[in-house]
Design a protein around this motif. Structure first.
Motif, PDB file in Angstrom:
ATOM      1  N   LYS A 202       0.829  -1.199   0.000  1.00 28.76           N
ATOM      2  CA  LYS A 202       0.000   0.000   0.000  1.00 28.76           C
ATOM      3  C   LYS A 202       0.860   1.243   0.000  1.00 28.76           C
ATOM      4  CE  LYS A 202      -3.469   2.416   2.768  1.00 28.76           C
ATOM      5  NZ  LYS A 202      -4.285   2.369   4.003  1.00 28.76           N
ATOM      6  N   SER A 203       1.909   1.248   0.860  1.00 26.22           N
ATOM      7  CA  SER A 203       2.791   2.414   0.920  1.00 26.22           C
ATOM      8  C   SER A 203       3.511   2.620  -0.405  1.00 26.22           C
ATOM      9  CB  SER A 203       3.802   2.245   2.057  1.00 26.22           C
ATOM     10  OG  SER A 203       3.152   2.183   3.300  1.00 26.22           O
ATOM     11  N   GLU A 204       3.987   1.497  -1.007  1.00 27.09           N
ATOM     12  CA  GLU A 204       4.663   1.612  -2.296  1.00 27.09           C
ATOM     13  C   GLU A 204       3.693   2.094  -3.368  1.00 27.09           C
ATOM     14  OE1 GLU A 204       6.247  -2.217  -2.984  1.00 27.09           O
ATOM     15  OE2 GLU A 204       7.797  -2.078  -1.413  1.00 27.09           O
ATOM     16  N   PHE A 205       2.458   1.574  -3.309  1.00 27.79           N
ATOM     17  CA  PHE A 205       1.456   2.010  -4.283  1.00 27.79           C
ATOM     18  C   PHE A 205       1.182   3.507  -4.143  1.00 27.79           C
ATOM     19  CE2 PHE A 205      -3.066   2.942  -5.052  1.00 27.79           C
ATOM     20  CZ  PHE A 205      -3.135   2.670  -6.402  1.00 27.79           C
ATOM     21  N   LEU A 206       0.999   3.956  -2.900  1.00 27.81           N
ATOM     22  CA  LEU A 206       0.742   5.381  -2.687  1.00 27.81           C
ATOM     23  C   LEU A 206       1.949   6.220  -3.089  1.00 27.81           C
ATOM     24  CD1 LEU A 206      -1.187   5.322   0.695  1.00 27.81           C
ATOM     25  CD2 LEU A 206      -2.093   5.889  -1.547  1.00 27.81           C
ATOM     26  N   ALA A 207       3.154   5.695  -2.818  1.00 24.90           N
ATOM     27  CA  ALA A 207       4.349   6.434  -3.224  1.00 24.90           C
ATOM     28  C   ALA A 207       4.414   6.551  -4.742  1.00 24.90           C
ATOM     29  CB  ALA A 207       5.601   5.737  -2.688  1.00 24.90           C
ATOM     30  N   ASN A 208       4.106   5.434  -5.437  1.00 26.61           N
ATOM     31  CA  ASN A 208       4.122   5.477  -6.900  1.00 26.61           C
ATOM     32  C   ASN A 208       3.027   6.391  -7.434  1.00 26.61           C
ATOM     33  OD1 ASN A 208       6.257   3.684  -7.082  1.00 26.61           O
ATOM     34  ND2 ASN A 208       4.935   1.885  -7.119  1.00 26.61           N
ATOM     35  N   ILE A 209       1.819   6.286  -6.835  1.00 32.49           N
ATOM     36  CA  ILE A 209       0.737   7.163  -7.267  1.00 32.49           C
ATOM     37  C   ILE A 209       1.111   8.617  -7.029  1.00 32.49           C
ATOM     38  CG2 ILE A 209      -1.621   7.892  -6.704  1.00 32.49           C
ATOM     39  CD1 ILE A 209      -1.525   5.480  -8.491  1.00 32.49           C
ATOM     40  N   SER A 210       1.699   8.882  -5.859  1.00 33.10           N
ATOM     41  CA  SER A 210       2.117  10.249  -5.550  1.00 33.10           C
ATOM     42  C   SER A 210       3.103  10.749  -6.599  1.00 33.10           C
ATOM     43  CB  SER A 210       2.746  10.298  -4.158  1.00 33.10           C
ATOM     44  OG  SER A 210       3.293  11.572  -3.900  1.00 33.10           O
ATOM     45  N   HIS A 211       4.082   9.881  -6.931  1.00 32.32           N
ATOM     46  CA  HIS A 211       5.086  10.290  -7.923  1.00 32.32           C
ATOM     47  C   HIS A 211       4.444  10.488  -9.288  1.00 32.32           C
ATOM     48  CE1 HIS A 211       8.448   9.841 -10.751  1.00 32.32           C
ATOM     49  NE2 HIS A 211       9.176  10.358  -9.790  1.00 32.32           N
ATOM     50  N   GLU A 212       3.548   9.556  -9.676  1.00 34.24           N
ATOM     51  CA  GLU A 212       2.911   9.645 -10.986  1.00 34.24           C
ATOM     52  C   GLU A 212       2.040  10.902 -11.096  1.00 34.24           C
ATOM     53  OE1 GLU A 212       3.260   7.747 -13.643  1.00 34.24           O
ATOM     54  OE2 GLU A 212       4.769   6.547 -12.640  1.00 34.24           O
ATOM     55  N   VAL A 213       1.341  11.247 -10.004  1.00 34.52           N
ATOM     56  CA  VAL A 213       0.445  12.406 -10.055  1.00 34.52           C
ATOM     57  C   VAL A 213       1.222  13.706  -9.914  1.00 34.52           C
ATOM     58  CG1 VAL A 213      -1.486  13.555  -8.899  1.00 34.52           C
ATOM     59  CG2 VAL A 213      -1.515  11.082  -9.216  1.00 34.52           C
ATOM     60  N   ARG A 214       2.216  13.720  -9.029  1.00 38.33           N
ATOM     61  CA  ARG A 214       2.927  14.968  -8.780  1.00 38.33           C
ATOM     62  C   ARG A 214       3.752  15.422  -9.979  1.00 38.33           C
ATOM     63  NH1 ARG A 214       3.255  16.695  -3.387  1.00 38.33           N
ATOM     64  NH2 ARG A 214       2.183  15.295  -1.949  1.00 38.33           N
ATOM     65  N   THR A 215       4.257  14.468 -10.757  1.00 35.20           N
ATOM     66  CA  THR A 215       5.081  14.872 -11.900  1.00 35.20           C
ATOM     67  C   THR A 215       4.279  15.687 -12.920  1.00 35.20           C
ATOM     68  OG1 THR A 215       6.579  13.000 -11.596  1.00 35.20           O
ATOM     69  CG2 THR A 215       6.521  14.020 -13.778  1.00 35.20           C
ATOM     70  N   PRO A 216       3.141  15.186 -13.437  1.00 35.87           N
ATOM     71  CA  PRO A 216       2.367  16.056 -14.348  1.00 35.87           C
ATOM     72  C   PRO A 216       1.733  17.237 -13.624  1.00 35.87           C
ATOM     73  CG  PRO A 216       1.167  14.023 -13.907  1.00 35.87           C
ATOM     74  CD  PRO A 216       2.522  13.848 -13.315  1.00 35.87           C
ATOM     75  N   LEU A 217       1.404  17.074 -12.347  1.00 38.33           N
ATOM     76  CA  LEU A 217       0.817  18.184 -11.598  1.00 38.33           C
ATOM     77  C   LEU A 217       1.821  19.312 -11.443  1.00 38.33           C
ATOM     78  CD1 LEU A 217      -1.711  19.127 -10.145  1.00 38.33           C
ATOM     79  CD2 LEU A 217      -0.862  18.055  -8.062  1.00 38.33           C
ATOM     80  N   ASN A 218       3.089  18.959 -11.293  1.00 39.00           N
ATOM     81  CA  ASN A 218       4.132  19.982 -11.207  1.00 39.00           C
ATOM     82  C   ASN A 218       4.180  20.791 -12.497  1.00 39.00           C
ATOM     83  OD1 ASN A 218       6.525  21.243  -9.990  1.00 39.00           O
ATOM     84  ND2 ASN A 218       7.645  20.163 -11.590  1.00 39.00           N
ATOM     85  N   ALA A 219       4.088  20.079 -13.631  1.00 35.32           N
ATOM     86  CA  ALA A 219       4.088  20.783 -14.914  1.00 35.32           C
ATOM     87  C   ALA A 219       2.847  21.657 -15.061  1.00 35.32           C
ATOM     88  CB  ALA A 219       4.162  19.772 -16.051  1.00 35.32           C
ATOM     89  N   LEU A 220       1.688  21.131 -14.656  1.00 35.07           N
ATOM     90  CA  LEU A 220       0.445  21.885 -14.759  1.00 35.07           C
ATOM     91  C   LEU A 220       0.498  23.166 -13.936  1.00 35.07           C
ATOM     92  CD1 LEU A 220      -2.511  22.189 -15.613  1.00 35.07           C
ATOM     93  CD2 LEU A 220      -3.143  20.732 -13.685  1.00 35.07           C
ATOM     94  N   MET A 221       0.945  23.066 -12.685  1.00 37.57           N
ATOM     95  CA  MET A 221       0.991  24.248 -11.832  1.00 37.57           C
ATOM     96  C   MET A 221       2.057  25.223 -12.299  1.00 37.57           C
ATOM     97  SD  MET A 221       0.379  22.433  -8.108  1.00 37.57           S
ATOM     98  CE  MET A 221       0.101  23.970  -7.230  1.00 37.57           C
ATOM     99  N   GLY A 222       3.182  24.687 -12.801  1.00 39.79           N
ATOM    100  CA  GLY A 222       4.219  25.577 -13.320  1.00 39.79           C
ATOM    101  C   GLY A 222       3.758  26.330 -14.553  1.00 39.79           C
ATOM    102  N   LEU A 223       3.092  25.616 -15.481  1.00 34.29           N
ATOM    103  CA  LEU A 223       2.574  26.277 -16.676  1.00 34.29           C
ATOM    104  C   LEU A 223       1.495  27.290 -16.317  1.00 34.29           C
ATOM    105  CD1 LEU A 223       2.378  23.170 -19.012  1.00 34.29           C
ATOM    106  CD2 LEU A 223       3.909  25.121 -19.285  1.00 34.29           C
ATOM    107  N   THR A 224       0.694  26.977 -15.294  1.00 29.77           N
ATOM    108  CA  THR A 224      -0.327  27.938 -14.857  1.00 29.77           C
ATOM    109  C   THR A 224       0.312  29.214 -14.337  1.00 29.77           C
ATOM    110  OG1 THR A 224      -1.767  26.094 -14.271  1.00 29.77           O
ATOM    111  CG2 THR A 224      -2.330  28.242 -13.363  1.00 29.77           C
TER     112      THR A 224
END
Length: 736
Positions: A202-224
């Motif tokens: 579960k922790s690894e899954f959440l860590a992977n999900i966090s990484h997968e979501v934060r990477t495009p989210l970082n681009a989205l917020m930066g472009l905004t």
């Protein structure tokens, strides 16, 4: 014979008769005494015989009762008369050892031969301790061989007799079957291991999900942020504001999921520092007061006059709880209703610890009594229609309840359906930590960057980032802060560029192909120690935001840590902290280097000359809009994307040939993200298919899908090549 003589003789005879009579009476008295004593002894003997008979009967009854208890518990008794080579075992003992179920003597050598090899030495140590007098009792669990296999038994023993020198003469004890207990223990251990494995997964899954979501989210917020800083009409500004709000809502949901995971794992730690309670409550209420009035709702904040200003506690978590409660109050209160926040110190007796109380009251829809017991459970809402009508994940109140408990308090609900709700948070009256900066709006972030810019003018920053979009966002942010930026596309390049000198600070991505950020940091620290060089501050910038990630980065030699999506305020705060530590260590402030002059840009080729088939591979106009029309940045991005596209295809081909699952997943995943950021949607989907094939271990599917990606990559590269100078060569000419 004279009369006198006769009288004298008669008198003497009478005296003798009297004496004889007295002696006879005395003998009769003694005889009677002896008879009485004999009767007493006879009675005593009779009583003793009766007592012995009763004692024997009681002993027999006790023995029978003990035997019944031994039989009922399945115990076997053993008796070893030293120095004999045989041990007496009851029938149950023979049964446990797989022999005849009858009392008998067993050879010590035979008993030893039946022991499991792994248990022989521990049991021997226990028996030696008994024989040498180091202990009077012993207990050991071991296995014995039977016809049905190995059986677990438990042995208890004690010294029953000693000689006059204290040397043991007799050992006695019991033997019991503990196979069922061992099975339960093994099942419990297996269940615990499975639970720990599930928790790790579960922790690894959440860590992977966090990484997968934060990477495009970082681009989205930066472009905004970049869009907000560009010329926009009113309609576009509204769209950007919605984008910014949605990105922050997604970030809050992601943080809620991670918080819940940390709470369930027991890894969420509460801070304990001094903070201004009144200011913390007022700041937390301010944005929600505006939202309430805009709905419109009547909003009232009441701070009791006797409320202390400075307390100890976790102000960040307090704000999180209050924000959740106010968000729900606004969401579930119809127009024209009211919301009231009351903070006070309730009356308490002298022997009770002091507490303070925060109440959030609303006149909203209320909660039915049958749902109130479950309202603080995760992923739970009042009913199914609540999620459909009002939205939400059902995590907020569960997190509020857990946070209140971790802060040493509690939160309770009082509500009636249709008449509103009152949530009361009660906490100990003590101190708490400073509030961590929450994500700001894009315009507020840019204002903060502008204000902090003068502090970083001329600072040479080495940015180690393998993701082109994240590299662009970070580079633009650092340039706005006045920094001079050097870029390394991996750990090896980062070490090489750092060795060239002139670097004031390194921003290091953690997950990079080849040499990771942690490995690069460790190599830099080793070189510094070997060459006796001054320490270069290194700050981790990573999408890994799980508990323990910060500690892992610091343990590898990094000086700071900030999570993606990168908040400018969080980055500025961490840079200030790291540079302040460096300055205090050096006790001098090094003179900043002059910033590099911007390079001259070339004009784009005529769009009409581009091949339509090539342009189908990516949306150049959309990409250019993302970059606010910055053609220089578009060229730079095209150049690095061509290089990244070519190198990743080589690595994917090599991973297929060597069946390297880890490399295949890493490069397909990286290519998926970069192609998606470049608006190459078709290529991103093909890369995702490769990643899924690698994760499932389907190399046949991987081998069929890779040529399709290579064909699409050819089209993407040709489109990128047209964005560059005409003399740029096609990177695929000599490779594919």
């Amino acid at each position: 014979m004279t009369p006198d003589r006769l009288a004298f003789d008669l008198q003497r005879t009478l005296n003798e008769l009297q004496q004889e009579r007295e002696r006879t009476q005395k003998l009769q008295g003694e005889l009677e005494h002896q008879n009485r004593e004999l009767d007493r002894l006879r009675n005593a003997a009779h009583r003793e015989a009766n007592s012995r008979l009763l004692a024997e009967e009681a002993l027999d009854e006790t023995r029978d009762r003990l035997q019944l208890a031994v039989d009922a518990t399945g115990l076997a008794l053993w008796d070893w008369q030293l120095p004999a080579t045989q041990v007496f075992l009851t029938a149950r003992g023979g049964e446990l050892l797989g022999g005849t179920a009858a009392d008998g003597y067993w050879e010590v050598a035979d008993l030893r031969a039946r022991l499991h090899p792994e248990d022989l030495e521990p049991l021997r140590a226990q028996m030696v301790a008994l024989l040498e007098g180091h202990t009077q009792r012993a207990c050991a669990q071991h296995r014995v061989r039977t016809a049905d296999g190995w059986r677990w038994v438990e042995m208890h023993g004690m010294v029953a007799e000693h000689d006059n020198k204290g040397k043991p003469l007799r050992l006695m004890g019991t033997l019991s079957d503990i196979g069922e207990r061992k099975r339960i223990e093994q099942d419990s251990e297996r269940a615990r291991e499975l639970a720990e494995q599930a928790s790790r997964v579960k922790s690894e899954f959440l860590a992977n999900i966090s990484h997968e979501v934060r990477t495009p989210l970082n681009a989205l917020m930066g472009l905004t942020r970049m869009l907000v800083d560009s010329p926009l009409n009113a309609e576009q500004a509204g769209w950007v504001a919605l984008m910014d709000g949605s990105a922050h809502a997604l970030l809050e949901l992601l943080n809620d999921i991670l918080d819940l995971s940390r709470i369930e794992a027991g890894k969420l730690e509460m801070e304990h520092v001094r903070f201004d309670l009144r200011q913390a409550v007022e700041q937390a209420c301010a944005p929600y007061a505006e939202q309430a009035r805009a709905k419109p709702l009547d909003f009232h904040l009441e701070l009791a006059p006797d409320l202390p200003q400075w307390v100890m506690g976790d102000s960040g978590r307090l704000r999180q709880v209050l924000s959740n409660l106010l968000s729900n109050a606004i969401k579930f209160t119809p127009k024209g209703g009211s919301i009231e926040v009351i903070v006070r110190v309730p009356e308490s007796s002298d022997d009770e610890p002091p507490q303070w109380e925060l109440q959030v009251r609303d006149t909203g829809v209320g909660i039915a009594r049958k749902h109130q017991d479950n309202i603080f459970q995760a992923f739970t809402q009042a009913d199914a229609s609540t999620a459909r009508r009002y939205g939400g994940s059902g995590l907020g109140l569960a997190i509020c309840s857990s946070l209140a408990r971790l802060m040493g308090g509690a939160i309770v609900l009082k509500s009636e359906l249709g008449r509103g709700s009152t949530f009361t948070l009660t906490l100990p009256l003590r101190e708490a930590p400073a509030l961590e900066p929450s994500p700001l709006s894009a315009s507020a972030e840019l204002l903060g960057v502008a204000q902090a810019g003068p502090r970083y003018v001329g600072l040479v920053v080495l940015l180690a980032e393998d993701h082109p979009v994240n590299e662009l966002m970070m580079r633009q942010l650092l340039l706005r802060m006045g920094c001079t930026v050097r870029v390394a596309r991996g750990g090896v390049q980062a070490v090489a560029q750092w060795e060239q000198g002139g670097v004031d600070l390194i921003l290091m991505d953690v997950q990079m192909p080849g040499m990771s950020g942690m490995q690069a940091t460790q190599e830099i620290r080793e070189i510094e120690a070997r060459r006796k060089l001054p320490r270069t501050p290194i700050v981790a910038v990573t999408a890994n935001a799980m508990a323990g990630d910060r500690e892992s980065c610091l343990a590898s030699g990094m000086d700071g840590y900030t999570a993606k999506p990168v908040s400018p305020q969080a980055l500025i705060k961490e840079l200030d902290r790291v540079l302040q530590i460096e300055q205090e260590a050096a006790e001098t402030t090094p003179a900043p280097l002059e910033p590099l002059e911007p390079t001259t840009a070339h004009e784009l080729s005529d769009p009409s000359a581009r091949s339509a088939s090539h342009l189908e591979a990516l949306d150049v106009e959309k990409l250019l809009r993302r970059l606010d029309g910055d053609e220089d940045s578009l060229r730079q991005l095209a150049q690095v994307m061509r290089s990244d596209l070519a190198s990743r295809q080589i690595e994917l081909q090599r991973a297929l040939e060597t069946r390297d699952t880890g490399a295949a997943i890493a490069h397909a995943h990286g290519l998926k993200g970069s192609l998606g950021s470049m608006t190459a949607e078709r290529g991103a989907r093909l890369a995702k298919g490769l990643e899924l094939a690698a994760r499932s271990g389907d190399w046949h599917l991987f081998a069929r899908a890779l040529p399709l990606l290579q064909v699409e990559a050819r089209q993407i590269d040709l489109a990128l090549a047209e964005l560059l100078r005409p003399e740029n060569r096609d990177l695929f000419d000599t490779r594919f």
